[in-house]
Write a protein that holds these residues in place. Structure first.
Motif, PDB file in Angstrom:
ATOM      1  N   LYS A 222       5.158   1.155   3.190  1.00  0.00           N
ATOM      2  CA  LYS A 222       5.968   0.699   2.017  1.00  0.00           C
ATOM      3  C   LYS A 222       5.577  -0.632   1.575  1.00  0.00           C
ATOM      4  CE  LYS A 222      10.347   2.258  -0.369  1.00  0.00           C
ATOM      5  NZ  LYS A 222      11.583   2.531  -0.170  1.00  0.00           N
ATOM      6  N   LYS A 223       5.277  -1.404   2.617  1.00  0.00           N
ATOM      7  CA  LYS A 223       4.961  -2.405   2.345  1.00  0.00           C
ATOM      8  C   LYS A 223       3.881  -3.227   1.211  1.00  0.00           C
ATOM      9  CE  LYS A 223       3.512  -5.161   5.770  1.00  0.00           C
ATOM     10  NZ  LYS A 223       3.655  -5.678   6.901  1.00  0.00           N
ATOM     11  N   GLY A 224       3.870  -3.841   0.368  1.00  0.00           N
ATOM     12  CA  GLY A 224       2.651  -4.465  -0.282  1.00  0.00           C
ATOM     13  C   GLY A 224       1.855  -3.617  -1.286  1.00  0.00           C
ATOM     14  N   ASP A 225       2.385  -2.175  -1.387  1.00  0.00           N
ATOM     15  CA  ASP A 225       1.627  -1.573  -2.720  1.00  0.00           C
ATOM     16  C   ASP A 225       2.807  -1.088  -3.463  1.00  0.00           C
ATOM     17  OD1 ASP A 225       0.590   1.022  -0.263  1.00  0.00           O
ATOM     18  OD2 ASP A 225       2.685   0.603  -1.242  1.00  0.00           O
ATOM     19  N   SER A 226       2.177  -0.087  -4.332  1.00  0.00           N
ATOM     20  CA  SER A 226       2.896   0.387  -5.428  1.00  0.00           C
ATOM     21  C   SER A 226       3.681  -0.739  -6.349  1.00  0.00           C
ATOM     22  CB  SER A 226       3.992   1.424  -4.709  1.00  0.00           C
ATOM     23  OG  SER A 226       4.462   2.074  -5.953  1.00  0.00           O
TER      24      SER A 226
END
Lengths: 333, 259
Positions: free
Chosen positions: A329-333
């Motif tokens: 979940k970290k670092g995108d979207s």
């Protein structure tokens, strides 16, 4: 709401409404039956809207149900309330299953316009039919109840009780449908038709089911309205009648199966009192109310109940729970 | 050994443009195949034809000896070929668990139940098992709209796996995912896929991923297959190096998109 609680609520609400009926004045009994009859049609409109499709021609089945009741009494000699309503159900089922084969192929504005066209064809045919009273329509037989002939007041009360029971059953069945795989598939279809297709189910199957449900509930509503009014006419299939059903669906919202009943009740009461207050300008009052609803409650009146429920729930459990995060979940979207 | 998928002389024209021309491919059980090629090479067109999204202009697709050339996507899925998408195709208004439960319910029958509840213990249990296999069970109650791209990709693939396909086609499973997370995502995907025993074909631009996970590579260039064979051999082919690998490296060096 857990299923058991929902069932108890439905049974209690239906019994309460039936009991209240014994002390309601005649005009209010009539108004309540009208509300329930129209709400049945709006349930179908809402079911379709949850799948991302809007019918501008639900008056078609409203009219078919009403004429099934009228013709059953006039030509088949059926006078029994249950028999006449059964005719309305069959008429909705048969016509819906046939036209649904066409309608299931269309989406968006094409679906809306096609449904509108079908209802206007029926309006035109009935308006030109001398045998069925042309634009004046015709008076329908006073229903008997299980073979017994009742006074007008008692007959109205019997229709009232039947309307309450029918609405209770439709809400119960409707909620089961919305919570079923097919019901969820309807919402999924609105979100992403491609994924539904790649899960191995034809989107047309889902649309067809929705259309069938909507045609049956609209026919039942039309039959009920015919019995209450004692008169039917082709204007039941007119586009403005279908527009009214959409208006009510927006007013009540589509997030719960009971929302159309709340929306119809609000609509009919506003219209009744607006007519009293301003007989020549009641449409303006209704228009202003709809604008108010769209601006402040875009998901309809039912969203008030939903947000209240959410507040109560979050009040009980404290702050909302946090989802554990992982690296993905970290670092995108 | 008979191939499970036979693609014979498959062609797709869009007017005068040949998006895919004379494609011949056999896929066997337990293969893990990477499809490589620059943008517009015909990779996605090929996958779209095999999965029924596009109708071929000519040619034949046989799957487990059945001619599926004219099948619509739902029939291809029921035949045993499932796919994921470059942009994850999910139901954003619903939760992760609801997405999975819908996947289970819809794949179970052509006419899903109208009165039985979607939420039941068995479906929930099965859904959790698949979510766990793909390491996304902690998001079960989150709405899909709130998920990160990597989690969406995994959910998209997990949903495709529900019907236990014989052949899984993954369209750029790592696109849109941060570079440092690509291997982690592919490890999770391959772990989930290998448990199922499905043959897998994935479109990929990242040659490190191709080398690490594929045992066979099919290289596309301008709508045609220019190389097909074991990974190490294909990646060393001069034409592949010139037209695909070289270009891809240039893209990576320039920080461009591998769309």
């Amino acid at each position: 709401m857990p299923e058991k609680n929902f069932n108890i609520t439905i049974i209690a609400a239906t019994l309460l409404l039936i009991t209240v009926g014994f002390i309601l004045p005649g005009w209010l009994t009539f108004l309540t039956i009208s509300i329930l009859a129209k709400a049945l049609v709006v349930v179908g409109v809402a079911v379709l809207m949850r799948g991302g499709i809007v019918s501008f021609g639900q008056g078609l089945y409203y009219c078919i149900g009403a004429y099934a009741v009228g013709l059953g009494g006039k030509f088949l000699g059926i006078t029994d309330l249950l028999g006449l309503m059964f005719l309305a159900l069959v008429a909705g089922l048969v016509s819906g299953s046939l036209l649904g084969l066409l309608m299931k192929r269309y989406r968006e504005i094409f679906f809306a316009m096609f449904s509108l066209a079908l209802s206007m064809i029926l309006f035109g045919v009935l308006s030109k039919s001398q045998l069925l009273g042309s634009t004046d329509g015709f008076t329908i037989v006073k229903p008997t109840i299980l073979g017994a002939t009742l006074s007008t007041d008692n007959a109205n009360h019997a229709i009232y009780i039947f309307a309450c029971l029918l609405s209770g059953i439709v809400i119960w069945l409707g909620q089961r449908y919305l919570r079923s795989p097919m019901g969820f598939a309807g919402e999924a279809l609105r979100d992403n038709e491609v994924r539904v297709e790649y899960l191995g189910v034809a989107p047309e199957t889902i649309i067809y089911t929705k259309y069938l449900i909507a045609s049956v509930t609209a026919s039942l509503g039309g039959g009920l309205m015919a019995l209450t009014l004692g008169h039917i006419g082709p204007e039941m299939a007119y586009w403005s009648q279908s527009g009214e059903f959409i208006f009510i669906a927006l007013l009540g919202g589509t997030s719960h199966i009971a929302a159309p009943f709340v929306g119809t009740a609000v609509f009919e009461f506003i219209r009744t009192f607006a007519l009293e207050l301003a007989p020549n300008a009641w449409q303006i009052i209704l228009g202003v109310v709809l604008i108010f609803i769209i601006i402040f409650f875009p998901s309809g009146i039912w969203s008030l109940f939903s947000s209240l429920k959410e507040k109560l729930r979050s009040g009980e459990s404290g702050s909302p729970s946090k989802t554990p995060s992982v690296d993905l979940k970290k670092g995108d979207s | 050994m008979n191939p499970i998928l036979e693609v014979k002389n498959l062609t797709k024209n869009f007017g005068a443009v040949v998006a895919a021309g004379d494609i011949n491919v056999d896929i066997y059980e337990n293969e893990i195949i990477a499809v490589i090629g620059s943008n517009g090479a015909g990779k996605t067109t090929f996958v779209n034809m095999v999965t029924g999204y596009l109708k071929p202009s000519s040619g034949k697709i046989l799957f487990e000896d059945a001619d599926i050339t004219a099948y619509p996507p739902r029939k291809v899925t029921r035949a045993g070929i499932c796919r994921s998408f470059q942009i994850a195709q999910l139901f954003p208004e619903l939760s992760v668990l609801e997405n999975m439960m819908i996947a289970f319910s819809l794949t179970a029958s052509r006419w899903p139940s109208v009165l039985q509840p979607l939420r039941n213990n068995k479906t929930a249990e099965n859904s959790f098992t698949v979510l766990k296999n793909f390491n996304i069970d902690m998001y079960a109650n989150d709405p899909v709209a709130s998920l990160a791209q990597g989690v969406r990709k995994l959910l998209d693939i997990a949903m495709a796996m529900v019907s236990k396909p014989s052949l899984l086609l993954l369209d750029e499973p790592t696109s849109g995912v941060a570079i440092e997370e690509k291997f982690e995502l592919m490890d999770t995907v391959m772990n989930g896929v290998l448990q199922s025993g499905a043959s897998t074909m994935f479109i990929e631009h990242d040659m490190d991923i191709v080398e690490r996970y594929a045992n066979r590579v099919i290289a596309f260039y301008e709508g045609r297959i220019i190389a097909d064979g074991p990974t190490a051999e294909v990646l060393q082919e001069p034409t592949v190096k010139e037209f695909i690998v070289g270009e891809d490296i240039a893209h990576q060096e320039g920080g461009g998109l591998n769309a």
